[in-house]
Design a protein around this motif. Structure first.
Motif, PDB file in Angstrom:
ATOM      1  N   HIS A   1      25.067 -23.556 -48.466  1.00  0.00           N
ATOM      2  CA  HIS A   1      25.843 -22.603 -47.263  1.00  0.00           C
ATOM      3  C   HIS A   1      24.925 -22.777 -46.305  1.00  0.00           C
ATOM      4  CE1 HIS A   1      27.896 -19.566 -45.284  1.00  0.00           C
ATOM      5  NE2 HIS A   1      28.785 -19.830 -45.720  1.00  0.00           N
ATOM      6  N   LEU A   2      25.307 -22.558 -44.888  1.00  0.00           N
ATOM      7  CA  LEU A   2      24.788 -22.586 -43.771  1.00  0.00           C
ATOM      8  C   LEU A   2      23.615 -21.411 -43.791  1.00  0.00           C
ATOM      9  CD1 LEU A   2      24.811 -24.365 -41.074  1.00  0.00           C
ATOM     10  CD2 LEU A   2      25.852 -22.441 -40.092  1.00  0.00           C
ATOM     11  N   MET A   3      23.753 -20.324 -44.167  1.00  0.00           N
ATOM     12  CA  MET A   3      23.299 -19.057 -44.272  1.00  0.00           C
ATOM     13  C   MET A   3      22.157 -19.042 -45.521  1.00  0.00           C
ATOM     14  SD  MET A   3      24.169 -17.154 -41.900  1.00  0.00           S
ATOM     15  CE  MET A   3      24.287 -18.850 -41.046  1.00  0.00           C
ATOM     16  N   ASP A   4      22.240 -20.242 -46.073  1.00  0.00           N
ATOM     17  CA  ASP A   4      20.901 -20.349 -47.264  1.00  0.00           C
ATOM     18  C   ASP A   4      19.937 -21.111 -46.450  1.00  0.00           C
ATOM     19  OD1 ASP A   4      21.939 -19.223 -49.697  1.00  0.00           O
ATOM     20  OD2 ASP A   4      23.230 -21.036 -49.771  1.00  0.00           O
ATOM     21  N   LEU A   5      20.277 -21.791 -45.407  1.00  0.00           N
ATOM     22  CA  LEU A   5      19.216 -22.622 -44.705  1.00  0.00           C
ATOM     23  C   LEU A   5      18.283 -21.866 -43.510  1.00  0.00           C
ATOM     24  CD1 LEU A   5      21.568 -25.775 -44.635  1.00  0.00           C
ATOM     25  CD2 LEU A   5      19.766 -25.054 -46.408  1.00  0.00           C
ATOM     26  N   SER A   6      17.443 -22.431 -43.065  1.00  0.00           N
ATOM     27  CA  SER A   6      16.432 -21.987 -42.035  1.00  0.00           C
ATOM     28  C   SER A   6      17.272 -22.863 -40.829  1.00  0.00           C
ATOM     29  CB  SER A   6      15.089 -22.139 -42.202  1.00  0.00           C
ATOM     30  OG  SER A   6      14.672 -23.559 -42.227  1.00  0.00           O
ATOM     31  N   GLY A   7      16.693 -22.190 -39.505  1.00  0.00           N
ATOM     32  CA  GLY A   7      17.251 -22.964 -38.533  1.00  0.00           C
ATOM     33  C   GLY A   7      17.020 -24.721 -38.621  1.00  0.00           C
ATOM     34  N   ASP A   8      15.770 -25.128 -39.118  1.00  0.00           N
ATOM     35  CA  ASP A   8      15.237 -26.268 -39.191  1.00  0.00           C
ATOM     36  C   ASP A   8      16.179 -27.037 -40.179  1.00  0.00           C
ATOM     37  OD1 ASP A   8      13.498 -26.298 -36.839  1.00  0.00           O
ATOM     38  OD2 ASP A   8      11.752 -25.751 -38.130  1.00  0.00           O
ATOM     39  N   GLU A   9      16.394 -26.421 -41.402  1.00  0.00           N
ATOM     40  CA  GLU A   9      17.001 -26.748 -42.512  1.00  0.00           C
ATOM     41  C   GLU A   9      18.443 -27.349 -42.138  1.00  0.00           C
ATOM     42  OE1 GLU A   9      14.452 -25.114 -46.154  1.00  0.00           O
ATOM     43  OE2 GLU A   9      16.068 -23.963 -45.172  1.00  0.00           O
ATOM     44  N   ARG A  10      19.118 -26.390 -41.195  1.00  0.00           N
ATOM     45  CA  ARG A  10      20.280 -26.560 -40.763  1.00  0.00           C
ATOM     46  C   ARG A  10      20.597 -27.771 -39.851  1.00  0.00           C
ATOM     47  NH1 ARG A  10      21.407 -20.315 -38.539  1.00  0.00           N
ATOM     48  NH2 ARG A  10      20.478 -19.605 -40.324  1.00  0.00           N
ATOM     49  N   LYS A  11      19.548 -28.079 -39.081  1.00  0.00           N
ATOM     50  CA  LYS A  11      19.752 -29.219 -38.319  1.00  0.00           C
ATOM     51  C   LYS A  11      19.617 -30.572 -39.046  1.00  0.00           C
ATOM     52  CE  LYS A  11      17.646 -26.710 -34.298  1.00  0.00           C
ATOM     53  NZ  LYS A  11      16.690 -26.706 -33.392  1.00  0.00           N
ATOM     54  N   ALA A  12      18.704 -30.367 -39.944  1.00  0.00           N
ATOM     55  CA  ALA A  12      18.411 -31.677 -41.064  1.00  0.00           C
ATOM     56  C   ALA A  12      19.738 -31.700 -41.631  1.00  0.00           C
ATOM     57  CB  ALA A  12      17.211 -31.380 -41.953  1.00  0.00           C
ATOM     58  N   ALA A  13      20.218 -30.764 -42.166  1.00  0.00           N
ATOM     59  CA  ALA A  13      21.622 -30.779 -42.916  1.00  0.00           C
ATOM     60  C   ALA A  13      22.626 -31.387 -42.201  1.00  0.00           C
ATOM     61  CB  ALA A  13      22.199 -29.648 -43.615  1.00  0.00           C
ATOM     62  N   SER A 128      22.774 -15.494 -54.095  1.00  0.00           N
ATOM     63  CA  SER A 128      22.137 -16.365 -53.232  1.00  0.00           C
ATOM     64  C   SER A 128      21.950 -15.742 -51.803  1.00  0.00           C
ATOM     65  CB  SER A 128      23.087 -17.669 -53.077  1.00  0.00           C
ATOM     66  OG  SER A 128      24.128 -17.285 -51.978  1.00  0.00           O
ATOM     67  N   THR A 129      21.089 -16.342 -50.902  1.00  0.00           N
ATOM     68  CA  THR A 129      20.943 -15.623 -49.728  1.00  0.00           C
ATOM     69  C   THR A 129      22.161 -15.603 -48.917  1.00  0.00           C
ATOM     70  OG1 THR A 129      18.489 -16.367 -49.524  1.00  0.00           O
ATOM     71  CG2 THR A 129      19.863 -16.188 -47.579  1.00  0.00           C
ATOM     72  N   ALA A 130      23.035 -16.679 -48.897  1.00  0.00           N
ATOM     73  CA  ALA A 130      24.128 -16.580 -48.202  1.00  0.00           C
ATOM     74  C   ALA A 130      25.177 -15.777 -48.702  1.00  0.00           C
ATOM     75  CB  ALA A 130      24.823 -17.924 -48.304  1.00  0.00           C
ATOM     76  N   GLU A 131      25.189 -15.502 -49.999  1.00  0.00           N
ATOM     77  CA  GLU A 131      26.087 -14.317 -50.551  1.00  0.00           C
ATOM     78  C   GLU A 131      25.745 -13.125 -50.208  1.00  0.00           C
ATOM     79  OE1 GLU A 131      27.437 -16.657 -54.813  1.00  0.00           O
ATOM     80  OE2 GLU A 131      25.618 -15.573 -54.793  1.00  0.00           O
ATOM     81  N   ALA A 176      17.374 -13.514 -47.004  1.00  0.00           N
ATOM     82  CA  ALA A 176      18.552 -12.837 -46.264  1.00  0.00           C
ATOM     83  C   ALA A 176      17.901 -11.794 -45.112  1.00  0.00           C
ATOM     84  CB  ALA A 176      19.246 -11.967 -47.297  1.00  0.00           C
ATOM     85  N   VAL A 177      16.866 -11.272 -45.434  1.00  0.00           N
ATOM     86  CA  VAL A 177      16.208 -10.351 -44.387  1.00  0.00           C
ATOM     87  C   VAL A 177      15.812 -11.283 -43.409  1.00  0.00           C
ATOM     88  CG1 VAL A 177      14.422  -8.929 -43.814  1.00  0.00           C
ATOM     89  CG2 VAL A 177      15.467  -8.536 -46.148  1.00  0.00           C
ATOM     90  N   ARG A 178      15.234 -12.400 -43.481  1.00  0.00           N
ATOM     91  CA  ARG A 178      15.200 -13.283 -42.281  1.00  0.00           C
ATOM     92  C   ARG A 178      16.147 -13.496 -41.387  1.00  0.00           C
ATOM     93  NH1 ARG A 178      10.625 -16.338 -46.014  1.00  0.00           N
ATOM     94  NH2 ARG A 178       8.972 -15.173 -45.455  1.00  0.00           N
TER      95      ARG A 178
END
Length: 208
Positions: A1-13, A128-131, A176-178
């Motif tokens: 899920h998008l919320m499991d990923l950091s900003g850079d990881e989202r861009k890579a995905a 998960s972080t996203a959940e 999640a906190v981040r």
């Protein structure tokens, strides 16, 4: 899920989907800034990109089972079913000067505290972080859409005091906190002072 990923990881995905990296920031601003979970509303993102990103990176995480409200509708407890059937709870509490969302970090709990019904039921699994983040977003969307008594508003505080021992799910909780405190488009931009992580006393993790 998008919320499991950091900003850079989202861009890579997103790049892996064959799209420009900046689409990740656009969708993140829609999801976190405008609180829009409907791709049809993302007017700044081309239709084919919305379809690709929502299909690959935004699966449905929470399905509402039931809600219970009190305090004239300003306190709302929600039961959510996760993708595998596990159940968790969150509570939105509206006060005159703040709105707090109490969220779960685990389905069940393995700490076995004798005074706690969740602990007596045992641990099903970590979230998960996203959940975890999606529980906050569900409350934020309800407030933004005027679905909570008192009219539109915003979440100001988050407490990890729902089901589970947060520090027994350390990596996902810290992730999640981040997401909660990072500025847009990576996160919700909440004040770190508004986020409280409660623990029964897992000392090594507290020190970490």
């Amino acid at each position: 899920h998008l919320m499991d990923l950091s900003g850079d990881e989202r861009k890579a995905a997103v790049v892996e989907l064959g799209l420009p990296a900046f689409r990740a920031d656009q969708v993140s601003r829609q999801w976190l800034g405008r609180l829009s979970d409907d791709p049809n509303e993302w007017s700044d993102v081309p239709a084919h990109a919305r379809e690709l990103i929502s299909g690959a990176l935004l699966p449905r995480l929470l399905t509402g089972v039931r809600t219970i409200d009190c305090d004239s509708g300003t306190t709302v407890k929600s039961v959510w079913r996760l993708h595998d059937g596990a159940l968790v709870e969150s509570v939105l509490m509206r006060y005159p000067e703040r709105v707090t969302v109490c969220i779960s970090s685990q389905a069940g709990c393995g700490m076995n505290c004798p005074f706690c019904a969740t602990g007596q039921a045992g641990l099903t699994r970590n979230l998960s972080t996203a959940e975890i983040v999606e529980q906050v977003l569900a409350g934020a969307r309800a407030l933004d859409r005027g679905e909570i008594a008192g009219g539109p508003g915003r979440v100001s505080n988050v407490v990890f005091m729902g089901m589970g021992e947060p520090l027994a799910n350390y990596s996902a909780v810290i992730g999640a906190v981040r997401r909660l405190v990072s500025p847009a488009p990576e996160g919700l931009g909440m004040s770190a002072r508004g986020v409280t992580v409660s623990t029964v006393g897992l000392v090594p993790r507290m020190q970490q």
